[in-house]
Every structure is written in C-alpha cells, then in structure tokens.
Scaffold this active site. Structure first.
Site: not given
Ligand code: F6P
Length: 339
Positions: A127-128, A171-172, A223, A263, A269, A272
């Site tokens: 998704i990133d 998005g890491r 994030e 706020r 998640h 995703r």
């Molecule tokens: O790389 C996809 C991602 O959803 C990132 O955006 C997020 O930081 C990470 O995976 C979260 O991973 P996990 O599901 O292991 O918490």
C-alpha cells in the site's frame, strides 16, 4: 506441463487475491502450466504446505481483501535451514518456478534466492507505493481511497467542534499515501518524511487559516515523520521499524503553538483491509496474468512492473534498491493548498 508455485509474503494488501486469480486463470488459459498455491508465504515453502489452484479455486476472490493463501513474516534466509527446505518443497511438488508476491523485504529475499539459482518471478505489492522500478503498486489506490473517505468524515466533525484533527496514515519512510490522500481530501497541511515542514510553520499556516474564519483544520501526518522526541521502535524480521503513533506526539505541540484544540485519529490497518478499488483490481489482475506468462515462458529473476500504461518486466535487482520517495513536483502541488 510446467508447474508454477505462487506465494504471498509480508504484510497483506488489497489486491493479493486478484493477483493469485490472474496467475491461475492465465496458466489455465495457456494450458501449458499448472498452479500450486504455497501457504503462509515463505513459511509454506519451507514447511512444504501447498494446495492446488485451478480456475474454480480462484472464483469469487477478485474483490476480496487479504489473501486466500495466507501470509507470514517468516523468511528462508533469516529462519530455519535456509534454502534446503525450500529446495525440498520445490522438488516434492515438481515446482518449476515460484511467483513471489511481496513488498521490498520479500522481493529482496526473492532476489537472493534468484542469485543462488532458484527460479523466481516477482510481483511488487505494498500500500506504501514505494517500490522502485514500478510507477504504482496495487493496494495503494485502495489505501488512498480509505484515507480520503476518512478525511471527508473528519472534516465535518472538526468543523462542528472548531478543532484541528491530525490524521495519521501508513507508508513507513515514504509519504505517498499521505500526499495523495491529503490532496484528494483537501488537507490543510501534510507532514511527510521526504520534505519536513517545521511545526512552527504548520502552526502559522493553521493560525492564518483560522483567522480568516475557517476555524477548523485537517493535518495529514505520515507515520514515518521525525517525532518531536526520539522514540525506540520495535523492528520486524526485515529490520523495518514498527511505526505508528507519532501524531500523538505532534498534537500537543500544535495545540501549544496555536491554542486550538487538537485531536488525533490513527487509521492503522483499516488502510489495508477490505475490498480493493477497481483500479487496484485491474492492476493486480494485469500483474498476475503477466507474471504467469513470464513464468511459463521460462523468464527468471525478473519482476513485473507498471511503466506508464504498460506492464513490463524488469530485473528483480532494479526493485531492490532504496524505496522510492514522493516527487518534489507532487509535493509542491500539495503545498499550494496548505492553510
Ligand atoms: O508496508 C506496509 C505497511 O502497512 C506500512 O505502511 C506499515 O508501517 C506496516 O506495513 C505495518 O506493518 P504490520 O502489519 O506488521 O504492523
């Protein structure tokens, strides 16, 4: 008849099932290959857990989130006996080639295997949207739509209460989701790791906006932005930090600098899960059918990619470099609408 194995590894992503369906349907249509699903990512390849896939097995999954094959963060290089068990599973199932659907950690493992002579074809997934060598990854459009819907909802409650709401998105280390969703949702400021904006500047933008009578604001926070105070994050097996929650550190700073009630909503998640958008279904399907063609035609060590409007194949090594960041021109467009 050649045998194509297919696995999904790493974090899930809307569109994985569409790829699995694409690989299977194209192999069935060609009539020269069979498909074997490998369960739970690399773990299934190490432990020999598989299931046959035919046209019926992949009916009804196009719009379903998650992955019918399961996924895991186990890795044949980090865990277990490395390659030996992988070799055993390939031989036991007569698998000629493995289509590996994964993000950058998974693709790097696929590259290592390919360099050691294992037959792999990669399909980029995240998704990133930060994988090099492809213009877009499937799952990204869905995540952006989910965040945009969330912003549309948060705007009305922010307005009703004259609040600033920080919306934290995934998005890491890259700000693709934040930038696209911020643009689509009309955010008043967007904070991403690639182009840091000092919080004093954000506060100035928000104060100016509120002075003009628009006394509520939406700020999208990626994030991966630098937190105001250093935080130690846990790491996953690929060494990636487990991020999340930086907006809770930023909110009190914005509140102190502006005097506006601030706020936080962390979407996590939700971004995703669930059904992929039409764009992601089509992209994932095209990547899957193309991967099946490459696999059946004997190509190895390559990855399917979207370049412009076309699906092409590129060496896996081209994808396994630094993650791709947001283009400066795109962020400049987003900045035009700050405040
Ligand atoms: O790389 C996809 C991602 O959803 C990132 O955006 C997020 O930081 C990470 O995976 C979260 O991973 P996990 O599901 O292991 O918490």
């Amino acid at each position: 008849m050649s045998v194509i194995g297919v696995l999904t590894a790493g974090g899930d992503c809307p569109g994985l099932n569409a790829v699995i369906r694409g690989v299977t349907a194209r192999a069935v249509e060609r009539g020269d290959s069979e498909v074997v699903g490998i369960l739970n990512g690399w773990e299934g390849l190490m432990e020999g857990r598989t299931r046959p896939l035919d046209r019926d097995a992949v009916r009804g999954i196009l719009g379903r989130g998650g992955t019918i094959l399961g996924t895991s963060r186990k890795d044949p290089i980090v865990h277990g006996d490395g390659y030996e068990s992988v070799r055993r599973t390939l031989e036991a199932n007569d698998i000629d080639v493995v289509v590996v659907i994964g993000g950058d950690g998974t693709l790097r493992t696929a590259l290592r295997l390919a360099e050691d002579g294992f037959p792999v074809v990669g399909v980029p997934k995240t998704i990133d949207n930060d994988i090099a060598a492809t213009d877009f990854t499937f799952g990204f459009d869905t995540a952006v739509q989910i965040v945009t819907d969330a912003i549309d909802r948060l705007v009305t409650t922010a307005e009703a209460h004259n609040r600033v709401i920080l919306v934290e998105v995934m998005g890491r280390t890259k700000g693709w989701i934040a930038t696209h969703a911020g643009l689509a949702g009309g955010a008043d400021a967007i904070l991403i790791p690639e182009y840091p904006v000092p919080l004093e500047e954000v506060a100035t933008v928000l104060r100016r906006r509120h002075r003009r009578g628009h006394d509520y604001s939406i700020v999208v926070v990626a994030e991966g932005v630098e937190p105001p105070a250093k935080v130690e994050h846990a790491k996953d097996i690929f060494g990636f930090e487990r991020l999340g929650g930086v907006a809770y550190q930023i909110a009190p700073v914005i509140e102190r600098l502006t005097g506006f009630e601030t706020r936080v909503t962390v979407l996590g998640h939700l971004q995703r899960g669930g059904t992929p958008t039409a764009f992601d279904r089509v992209l994932a399907t095209r990547l899957g059918t193309s991967a099946a063609d490459l696999a059946a035609d004997g190509k190895r060590g390559v990855m399917v990619a979207l370049r412009g409007a076309r699906i092409v194949d590129v060496p896996l090594a081209e994808a396994c470099v630094e993650p791709r960041g947001v283009d400066p021109e795109l962020f400049a467009v987003a900045r035009t609408f700050f405040g």
